[in-house]
Scaffold this motif. Sequence first.
Motif, short mmCIF file in Angstrom:
data_model
loop_
_atom_site.label_atom_id
_atom_site.label_comp_id
_atom_site.label_asym_id
_atom_site.label_seq_id
_atom_site.Cartn_x
_atom_site.Cartn_y
_atom_site.Cartn_z
N CYS A 6 1.02 -1.44 -0.10
CA CYS A 6 -0.26 -0.13 -0.33
C CYS A 6 0.79 1.31 0.10
O CYS A 6 1.87 1.27 0.39
CB CYS A 6 -0.90 -0.05 1.18
N CYS A 9 0.71 2.55 3.98
CA CYS A 9 0.68 2.02 4.94
C CYS A 9 1.72 0.88 4.58
O CYS A 9 1.82 0.13 6.30
CB CYS A 9 -0.37 1.38 6.03
N CYS A 20 -7.49 0.44 0.58
CA CYS A 20 -6.80 -0.59 0.82
C CYS A 20 -7.96 -0.54 2.53
O CYS A 20 -8.26 0.36 3.36
CB CYS A 20 -5.38 0.14 1.26
N HIS A 22 -6.36 -1.82 4.87
CA HIS A 22 -5.37 -1.77 6.58
C HIS A 22 -6.17 -0.30 6.63
O HIS A 22 -6.10 0.47 7.78
CB HIS A 22 -4.17 -2.21 6.35
N CYS A 23 -5.90 0.77 5.60
CA CYS A 23 -5.64 1.80 6.43
C CYS A 23 -6.66 2.78 5.08
O CYS A 23 -6.90 4.31 5.78
CB CYS A 23 -4.27 2.30 6.40
ZN LIG Z 1 -3.16 1.01 3.57
#
Ligand SMILES: [Zn+2]
Length: 149
Positions: A6, A9, A20, A22-23
């Motif tokens: 990414c 992150c 993403c 995750h972030c």
């Molecule tokens: Zn990310």
Amino acid sequence: MPLTPCRQCAEPVDDQSAVCPHCHAPRPAVREWHGEGFEWRSHAQWLGVPAVHVAFGNGANGRPRVARGVIAVGQRAVGGVAVGIVATGFVAVGVVGVGVISLGVVAVAAGAAVGVNALAPLAFGVVAAGYAVGGVAVFGWKILFAVAR
Ligand SMILES: [Zn+2]
């Protein structure tokens, strides 16, 4: 599915993913992300603001772009003359317009408003409320004209 780190992150993400996991960065596999939509601003400036700023879509941070200029055009427009879905300016034209002079489905103004719903000292609209008003359903001190009362 190929995985790429990414941009924001560095967690591995599918290079086709829109966000993403995750972030929540938009288009995390794209190295250089400038957002989506359309943005244009004039080189000419006045008091540090572009003379004309046109902005639609989401910026690099994934948030809706805001057009800010002497003349601003966009989904959210702030300017001397603002045209947008939500427009705030001296002259505001939008679905929602807020300004000194406003036109909109919902128009709120410090001076004059024209809209389906208009709220201003001088207001004209299907529903108009203010000091001097005209329209279908009017609420005001001075009724300039009214279709129904
Ligand atoms: Zn990310």
